[in-house]
Every structure is written in C-alpha cells, then in structure tokens.
Design a protein around this motif. Structure first.
Motif, PDB file in Angstrom:
ATOM      1  N   ASP A 105      -2.933   0.411  -3.923  1.00  0.00           N
ATOM      2  CA  ASP A 105      -2.984  -0.839  -3.117  1.00  0.00           C
ATOM      3  C   ASP A 105      -3.141  -1.989  -4.093  1.00  0.00           C
ATOM      4  O   ASP A 105      -3.959  -1.913  -5.035  1.00  0.00           O
ATOM      5  CB  ASP A 105      -4.154  -0.805  -2.142  1.00  0.00           C
ATOM      6  CG  ASP A 105      -4.081  -1.964  -1.156  1.00  0.00           C
ATOM      7  OD1 ASP A 105      -3.621  -1.779  -0.009  1.00  0.00           O
ATOM      8  OD2 ASP A 105      -4.516  -3.115  -1.513  1.00  0.00           O
ATOM      9  N   ASN A 106      -2.331  -3.010  -3.910  1.00  0.00           N
ATOM     10  CA  ASN A 106      -2.356  -4.123  -4.858  1.00  0.00           C
ATOM     11  C   ASN A 106      -3.492  -5.113  -4.617  1.00  0.00           C
ATOM     12  O   ASN A 106      -3.625  -6.088  -5.367  1.00  0.00           O
ATOM     13  CB  ASN A 106      -1.023  -4.862  -4.859  1.00  0.00           C
ATOM     14  CG  ASN A 106      -0.725  -5.507  -3.507  1.00  0.00           C
ATOM     15  OD1 ASN A 106      -1.399  -5.203  -2.522  1.00  0.00           O
ATOM     16  ND2 ASN A 106       0.295  -6.371  -3.463  1.00  0.00           N
ATOM     17  N   GLN A 107      -4.302  -4.913  -3.574  1.00  0.00           N
ATOM     18  CA  GLN A 107      -5.403  -5.845  -3.308  1.00  0.00           C
ATOM     19  C   GLN A 107      -6.751  -5.144  -3.216  1.00  0.00           C
ATOM     20  O   GLN A 107      -7.779  -5.802  -3.376  1.00  0.00           O
ATOM     21  CB  GLN A 107      -5.128  -6.593  -1.973  1.00  0.00           C
ATOM     22  CG  GLN A 107      -3.947  -7.533  -2.044  1.00  0.00           C
ATOM     23  CD  GLN A 107      -3.741  -8.314  -0.750  1.00  0.00           C
ATOM     24  OE1 GLN A 107      -4.521  -8.154   0.196  1.00  0.00           O
ATOM     25  NE2 GLN A 107      -2.690  -9.134  -0.723  1.00  0.00           N
ATOM     26  N   GLU A 108      -6.791  -3.860  -2.956  1.00  0.00           N
ATOM     27  CA  GLU A 108      -8.042  -3.133  -2.829  1.00  0.00           C
ATOM     28  C   GLU A 108      -8.032  -1.896  -3.743  1.00  0.00           C
ATOM     29  O   GLU A 108      -6.968  -1.431  -4.176  1.00  0.00           O
ATOM     30  CB  GLU A 108      -8.257  -2.703  -1.363  1.00  0.00           C
ATOM     31  CG  GLU A 108      -8.339  -3.844  -0.363  1.00  0.00           C
ATOM     32  CD  GLU A 108      -9.621  -4.641  -0.470  1.00  0.00           C
ATOM     33  OE1 GLU A 108     -10.586  -4.118  -1.067  1.00  0.00           O
ATOM     34  OE2 GLU A 108      -9.666  -5.802   0.029  1.00  0.00           O
ATOM     35  N   ALA A 130      -9.573   4.165  -4.146  1.00  0.00           N
ATOM     36  CA  ALA A 130     -10.630   5.161  -3.999  1.00  0.00           C
ATOM     37  C   ALA A 130     -11.645   4.754  -2.959  1.00  0.00           C
ATOM     38  O   ALA A 130     -12.299   5.597  -2.326  1.00  0.00           O
ATOM     39  CB  ALA A 130     -11.315   5.381  -5.357  1.00  0.00           C
ATOM     40  N   ALA A 131     -11.771   3.446  -2.746  1.00  0.00           N
ATOM     41  CA  ALA A 131     -12.778   2.971  -1.783  1.00  0.00           C
ATOM     42  C   ALA A 131     -12.201   2.786  -0.385  1.00  0.00           C
ATOM     43  O   ALA A 131     -12.929   2.431   0.552  1.00  0.00           O
ATOM     44  CB  ALA A 131     -13.363   1.642  -2.273  1.00  0.00           C
ATOM     45  N   MET A 132     -10.924   3.056  -0.216  1.00  0.00           N
ATOM     46  CA  MET A 132     -10.281   2.800   1.075  1.00  0.00           C
ATOM     47  C   MET A 132     -10.307   4.053   1.935  1.00  0.00           C
ATOM     48  O   MET A 132     -10.287   5.168   1.424  1.00  0.00           O
ATOM     49  CB  MET A 132      -8.835   2.334   0.851  1.00  0.00           C
ATOM     50  CG  MET A 132      -8.746   1.007   0.122  1.00  0.00           C
ATOM     51  SD  MET A 132      -7.025   0.514  -0.212  1.00  0.00           S
ATOM     52  CE  MET A 132      -6.455   0.245   1.448  1.00  0.00           C
ATOM     53  N   ASP A 133     -10.379   3.848   3.265  1.00  0.00           N
ATOM     54  CA  ASP A 133     -10.412   4.949   4.219  1.00  0.00           C
ATOM     55  C   ASP A 133      -9.049   5.616   4.301  1.00  0.00           C
ATOM     56  O   ASP A 133      -8.035   5.062   3.844  1.00  0.00           O
ATOM     57  CB  ASP A 133     -10.779   4.430   5.608  1.00  0.00           C
ATOM     58  CG  ASP A 133     -12.196   3.835   5.639  1.00  0.00           C
ATOM     59  OD1 ASP A 133     -13.022   4.238   4.811  1.00  0.00           O
ATOM     60  OD2 ASP A 133     -12.421   2.938   6.513  1.00  0.00           O
ATOM     61  N   ASN A 134      -9.044   6.793   4.910  1.00  0.00           N
ATOM     62  CA  ASN A 134      -7.803   7.509   5.139  1.00  0.00           C
ATOM     63  C   ASN A 134      -6.981   6.728   6.170  1.00  0.00           C
ATOM     64  O   ASN A 134      -7.492   6.266   7.190  1.00  0.00           O
ATOM     65  CB  ASN A 134      -8.103   8.925   5.655  1.00  0.00           C
ATOM     66  CG  ASN A 134      -6.849   9.774   5.703  1.00  0.00           C
ATOM     67  OD1 ASN A 134      -6.015   9.619   6.594  1.00  0.00           O
ATOM     68  ND2 ASN A 134      -6.731  10.698   4.738  1.00  0.00           N
ATOM     69  N   HIS A 135      -5.678   6.576   5.891  1.00  0.00           N
ATOM     70  CA  HIS A 135      -4.799   5.748   6.734  1.00  0.00           C
ATOM     71  C   HIS A 135      -3.904   6.573   7.651  1.00  0.00           C
ATOM     72  O   HIS A 135      -2.939   6.064   8.205  1.00  0.00           O
ATOM     73  CB  HIS A 135      -3.915   4.862   5.856  1.00  0.00           C
ATOM     74  CG  HIS A 135      -4.621   3.654   5.321  1.00  0.00           C
ATOM     75  ND1 HIS A 135      -5.935   3.645   4.942  1.00  0.00           N
ATOM     76  CD2 HIS A 135      -4.169   2.369   5.116  1.00  0.00           C
ATOM     77  CE1 HIS A 135      -6.261   2.450   4.498  1.00  0.00           C
ATOM     78  NE2 HIS A 135      -5.183   1.636   4.597  1.00  0.00           N
ATOM     79  N   ALA A 136      -4.250   7.827   7.830  1.00  0.00           N
ATOM     80  CA  ALA A 136      -3.361   8.677   8.627  1.00  0.00           C
ATOM     81  C   ALA A 136      -3.313   8.243  10.085  1.00  0.00           C
ATOM     82  O   ALA A 136      -2.303   8.448  10.783  1.00  0.00           O
ATOM     83  CB  ALA A 136      -3.816  10.141   8.516  1.00  0.00           C
ATOM     84  N   THR A 195       0.863  -1.185   0.000  1.00  0.00           N
ATOM     85  CA  THR A 195       0.000   0.000   0.000  1.00  0.00           C
ATOM     86  C   THR A 195       0.903   1.241   0.000  1.00  0.00           C
ATOM     87  O   THR A 195       1.865   1.307   0.783  1.00  0.00           O
ATOM     88  CB  THR A 195      -0.909   0.015   1.231  1.00  0.00           C
ATOM     89  OG1 THR A 195      -1.646  -1.216   1.294  1.00  0.00           O
ATOM     90  CG2 THR A 195      -1.873   1.190   1.190  1.00  0.00           C
ATOM     91  N   TRP A 196       0.487   2.230  -0.915  1.00  0.00           N
ATOM     92  CA  TRP A 196       1.244   3.499  -0.977  1.00  0.00           C
ATOM     93  C   TRP A 196       0.309   4.563  -0.478  1.00  0.00           C
ATOM     94  O   TRP A 196      -0.784   4.770  -0.992  1.00  0.00           O
ATOM     95  CB  TRP A 196       1.705   3.752  -2.394  1.00  0.00           C
ATOM     96  CG  TRP A 196       2.620   4.942  -2.523  1.00  0.00           C
ATOM     97  CD1 TRP A 196       3.287   5.604  -1.573  1.00  0.00           C
ATOM     98  CD2 TRP A 196       2.907   5.620  -3.737  1.00  0.00           C
ATOM     99  NE1 TRP A 196       4.017   6.633  -2.054  1.00  0.00           N
ATOM    100  CE2 TRP A 196       3.812   6.669  -3.434  1.00  0.00           C
ATOM    101  CE3 TRP A 196       2.544   5.438  -5.088  1.00  0.00           C
ATOM    102  CZ2 TRP A 196       4.306   7.528  -4.420  1.00  0.00           C
ATOM    103  CZ3 TRP A 196       3.068   6.308  -6.051  1.00  0.00           C
ATOM    104  CH2 TRP A 196       3.939   7.329  -5.687  1.00  0.00           C
ATOM    105  N   VAL A 197       0.736   5.247   0.614  1.00  0.00           N
ATOM    106  CA  VAL A 197      -0.120   6.235   1.277  1.00  0.00           C
ATOM    107  C   VAL A 197       0.562   7.595   1.207  1.00  0.00           C
ATOM    108  O   VAL A 197       1.767   7.710   1.498  1.00  0.00           O
ATOM    109  CB  VAL A 197      -0.364   5.842   2.752  1.00  0.00           C
ATOM    110  CG1 VAL A 197      -1.261   6.860   3.443  1.00  0.00           C
ATOM    111  CG2 VAL A 197      -0.963   4.436   2.837  1.00  0.00           C
ATOM    112  N   ASP A 198      -0.270   8.614   0.862  1.00  0.00           N
ATOM    113  CA  ASP A 198       0.253   9.967   0.787  1.00  0.00           C
ATOM    114  C   ASP A 198       0.497  10.479   2.203  1.00  0.00           C
ATOM    115  O   ASP A 198       0.056   9.888   3.177  1.00  0.00           O
ATOM    116  CB  ASP A 198      -0.750  10.856   0.044  1.00  0.00           C
ATOM    117  CG  ASP A 198      -0.108  12.170  -0.442  1.00  0.00           C
ATOM    118  OD1 ASP A 198       1.112  12.339  -0.172  1.00  0.00           O
ATOM    119  OD2 ASP A 198      -0.825  12.951  -1.033  1.00  0.00           O
ATOM    120  N   SER A 199       1.180  11.613   2.282  1.00  0.00           N
ATOM    121  CA  SER A 199       1.531  12.141   3.599  1.00  0.00           C
ATOM    122  C   SER A 199       0.306  12.565   4.401  1.00  0.00           C
ATOM    123  O   SER A 199       0.358  12.666   5.628  1.00  0.00           O
ATOM    124  CB  SER A 199       2.499  13.337   3.448  1.00  0.00           C
ATOM    125  OG  SER A 199       1.877  14.373   2.676  1.00  0.00           O
TER     126      SER A 199
END
Length: 562
Positions: A80-83, A86-92, A69-73
């Motif tokens: 994400d290679n599995q999901e 656009a549908a994923m929540d913010n990972h901050a 998973t590659w997450v912005d700052s």
C-alpha cells in the motif's frame, strides 16, 4: 396589484434559480463521479500490467496521486502506497475486493462524515489471483457547495438583483395597460384579451348608469322646478334629521340664509315648537305647530316618511298663515265688537220699552223715553248700515257705476249735510280749492268725504274749524280734510283705520267706530291712497289722493289695505 405581481415574479425567479443551482450541482456531481470511476478503471488496468511484469518494484516507482493497494487472493495486503501493509487488516471482506475475486472487477464507494468526502474504489484481479485496488477521493455535494460558497453566494446575489430589477420592470409593464384604461370610454381601450369580458361588462353598466343618471337628473329638475315655484315651504329630512331636500320658500319662511347641506334641519330653525314637531314626526306621529313672531305666523306640518313599515324620515310643509291668522283675529274682533255695539242700543231700547210697558212713566215723560228709543234705533240703523257698507267694500262687488266725479261739488254737498251738526257744536266749515274731476264711483266718494268731515266735526273743539281743500296734483287729484280737534296720538295713528277702534271713547260722540274703516276700504276699492298727519291737541289732516285716469278706470292700490 403591481406589488403582488412583483412579489410573485421575484419569488418564482428565486425558486427557479435555487432549483437550477441544486439540479446543476447534482448533475455535475454525478458527472464527475462517473468520470473518476472511468479514470480509476483505466489506471487500475495499466497498474495491473505493470505489477504482473515488475511486481513491487513497479509500484514503488509510481507517483502518489491515488492510493494503490495490492491484496493477495486470501485478503492479505501485500503493498500500500499510503499505509504499512503489516499493520493493515485483512481485505477479503471488502466489497470491491470480494467482487474482484469473484467477477474480475469490483467497485465501491464509502463516505466520511467527518471529512465530508467520498472515496471511490476500483479493484482488478490479476492473473495470479491477487487484486490491485486503486482508490481516489471525491467531495460530496455539500462539500462542493461549501467550497464554492463565496462564488455561489456572489452569483446568487447578482442573480437576485437581476431578478429584482426584471421583476420590477415586468410587473410595471404588465400593469401599465391596465392602469392606462379609460373606464369612461372602455370601448377605446387596447388591453389584454382576457380583460375583454370585464370591459364589456363595464360598458354595459356605464350605459345603464348613464340612463339612470339621466332619469334621476330629469326627475330632480322636475322636482326642483315644482318646489322652487311653490309658495309653501318643503323640507325632507332623514332619520338623523339631516336635510335631504329644501326649497327656497322653506328658507324664507323659516328665516334661514342658506340650505344646510348634510346638516341638521334644526339649523334652519331652532325654536322649541319646531324641534318638538320634527321629533314627533320622526317618532312616527303627524304633528302641526304654529311658529309665531311679531310680524308673521307660520304653520309647520310634519308627517313621517315610512319605508317597509319603518320611519325613514319626515316631510315638513311650512305655510305662511300670517294673513289667515290676521283675518281670523280681525273676524273674531269684529264679531265681538259688533256684538258689543249692537247690544248697547238694544239694551237701551229694551230697558226703555220695559219701563213704558209697566205704565210707570208719567205722561209728560213719555216723549223723553220715546225720544231715547228713537235715538238708539237711529244709532242701531246707522251701525247696521255701516256694517253693510263695509261688507260690500270687503266683497268688492258692484257698488255703482264709474262716472266722472267733481270732487269740489261732492265736498260741497257733504258739507251742506253737516251744516246743522257743525253749527250745533260751533265748528266752522270751509271749502277751498278749485274743481277737480276724477273717474270714480260717486256714492263711495261721498261716503269717504262724509266720514272724514263727520269725524272732523265730532272730534273738534267748540269754536274750532274744518277745512276741506280740493286740488289737482302731479300724482292725481287730492282732497284734504283738516280740523283743529283733539288730534291722534302717534302710537294710535296706525290703528285708527281698524274696525270699531276708538282712540278715546269719551270723545266718540255716539259714533260706530267704523267711519275710518269705511274710508280705508272705500279708497282701496277706488284705487286711491289715504294719508294721515296728526298731532295730539293740534288737530289732524286726512288726504285722499285719487289716481290719474287710466282708460276710463281707476286701478286699485293694494298699499292702502292694512
């Protein structure tokens, strides 16, 4: 003991095996978790270099073994290679992302109860402030155990069988030296050092027991030697009437065949007086009873045996009082008979004297009454003399010197003394046989012959005969006195030698009833034997057999004493 050792060893083995399995599983799980963490860190490092150089194109070409998973700052998911990003929540706010943004790297682990899995996360901050996160899954300890359930179960089964066999073998080996101990000779035993105090105590106790057993054996032998030679019976019983000790005399006197070991004393004798005597003794009271039968009389003396004030049993003494009772009976009978025999002539003398005293007797009758007094006095003197002779024979004192006696000459003298009495009754006296000399007491020999011949005349028929035969036999000299008188009934022949016994008082002729008793006791004193043959109405034959001479004396024969 073997089973307890077996169960203990088996239990310890199984517990250790289970603990080892849990420990190994935990250690391996921790080791694998560390290994996965290192792999995730290395993978995140080279992915981070690829992303910085090629961006998303690099990520697309990577194989999908791990989740990337590659997450912005700002926490926005860029790829994400599995999901779908656009549908994923913010990972901050994710732990690993927050750590990476702050410190450059971050790690986290999250559990899934549904899948029984744990996901490990490793996040690495890039130079532009974005974060690359690599994740991989790891089974929990229970998941690993469940996945390996079959091999683990097989391994546990094999281990249990092995533990079972080893526990059985080891327990037997541990117990074998103890089972092989020779407790009779513990000093020769080679066993565990821990058992040495026990073996030493056993040796000491065995020495003490041997000493006590030897003392008991000696006491038992002494007791048996004393009781077995006793003519009195001895029986010891406990409170439950069980026989504790019994000597042969008690068995003989009580009529038992063998000692009832551990059985009731009532097995020795079941007579009611005996039972009552034992019961009273066990109740704490001394008791004496007589057990009488046709041919014997036994006295039982039972005394309670006490221990600490309580009756613990009883001791029974059994005495043969047959002879004593017979003697007492004979003494009582003799006293009664003597009183009666003395009273008869004394009463006659007293009555005649009273008549003479009153002066009511005519001068012509004085001679008759004086003659009656004279006859009764003679009878009284004869009775007293016979009693004195019988008493001397009973006492067995010195009744005269032992001399050579010619039986033929002695018989002739006796018949001469009885000639007048025989002629008065018309009885013929005959002496046959030759000379026979014995070593004896002349006075007693003549008394024996006189009483036999006198009875033969008194109890004869008018015109009868008395024949005296003297001869030497193989068993000694014999004198036989045969008459043709009234004879003696068979049932009375065993009693004619008793004092004062008369078969028929109507034929007594005024005798004292002591003649044959004097014959019996005189023969016993001389060691002679008296035999009787008689048929009622046909006459009797009395035979006196004198023993052969033995060193100048005759040995008394107890068999003639009734």
């Amino acid at each position: 003991m073997t089973k307890r050792i077996f169960r203990s060893i088996l239990g310890v083995t199984l517990v250790v095996l289970a603990a080892s399995l849990v420990l190994v599983t935990g250690v391996l799980h921790g080791y694998f978790e560390d290994q996965v963490g290192r792999e995730l860190a290395a993978r995140a490092a080279y992915i981070a270099r690829g992303v910085e150089q090629s961006g998303t194109e690099y990520l697309k070409d990577l194989p999908g073994e791990s989740r990337i998973t590659w997450v912005d700052s700002d926490g926005t998911v860029l790829w994400d290679n599995q999901e779908n990003p656009a549908a994923m929540d913010n990972h901050a706010q994710r732990q690993e992302i927050r750590q990476a943004l702050l410190a450059g790297t971050g790690t986290a682990a999250r559990y899934s109860d549904t899948l029984a899995q744990k996901t490990l996360y490793y996040a690495l901050r890039l130079s532009d402030g974005s974060v690359v996160r690599v994740a991989d899954t790891q089974y929990t300890v229970w998941a690993m155990v469940l996945q390996a359930a079959q091999p683990v179960a097989l391994m546990m089964l094999l281990a249990a069988v092995l533990a079972l066999a080893l526990a059985s073998r080891v327990s037997k080996q541990l117990v074998a030296p103890i089972n092989q101990l020779d407790l009779d000779a513990p000093e020769t035993a080679e066993c565990y050092e821990e058992l040495s105090p026990l073996l030493g105590k056993i040796r000491s106790q065995q020495r003490q027991i041997r000493r006590q057993m030897e003392d008991l054996r000696q006491r038992q032998e002494e007791f048996a030697a004393l009781t077995e030679t006793m003519s009195e019976g001895f029986v010891a019983v406990d409170q439950e009437t069980r026989v504790l000790a019994c000597n042969p005399a008690a068995l003989r006197l009580l009529g038992a065949q063998a000692a009832p070991e551990g059985e009731s004393v009532y097995a020795l004798n079941r007579e009611a007086p005996f039972r009552r005597c034992v019961e009273q003794a066990l109740a704490g009271r001394r008791c004496e009873v007589l057990l009488e039968s046709e041919d014997s009389c036994r006295q039982v003396i039972a005394s309670p045996a006490r221990r600490e004030g309580q009756t613990a049993g009883a001791v029974l003494m059994v005495l043969d009082v047959t002879e004593k009772e017979r003697r007492d009976a004979l003494r009582r009978e003799f006293t009664a008979n003597v009183s009666h025999e003395l009273k008869t002539p004394l009463t006659s003398i007293l009555g005649t004297a009273e008549i003479l005293k009153t002066g009511m007797v005519a001068p012509a009758d004085v001679e008759h009454f004086a003659g009656n007094i004279h006859r009764q006095t003679q009878r009284l003197i004869s009775l007293v003399n016979d009693i004195i002779r019988l008493s001397r024979l009973d006492e067995g004192g010195d009744l005269g010197p032992w001399e050579s006696v010619d039986l033929h000459a002695a018989a002739r003298r006796v018949l001469d003394r009885l000639t007048d009495a025989a002629q008065g009754k018309g009885v013929a006296l005959t002496l046959t046989g030759g000379g026979a000399v014995v070593r004896s007491v002349p006075r007693i020999v003549e008394e024996i012959l006189y009483n036999l011949c006198d009875n033969a005349v008194v109890y004869n028929h008018p015109g009868g005969s008395v024949t005296v035969t003297v001869e030497n036999g193989s068993d000694g000299a014999r004198v036989s006195v045969t008459d043709t008188g009234v004879g003696i009934p068979r049932e009375a022949q065993s009693r004619v030698f008793e004092r004062f016994y008369r078969v028929d008082k109507s034929h007594s002729g005024g005798g004292t009833g002591l003649g044959l008793s004097i014959v019996k006791h005189g023969a016993a004193y001389l060691g002679a034997r008296v035999d009787l043959e008689s048929r009622e109405g046909r006459g009797s034959t009395f035979t006196v057999t004198f023993p052969p001479e033995r060193d100048g004396t005759c040995v008394p024969d107890d068999s003639v004493v009734s």
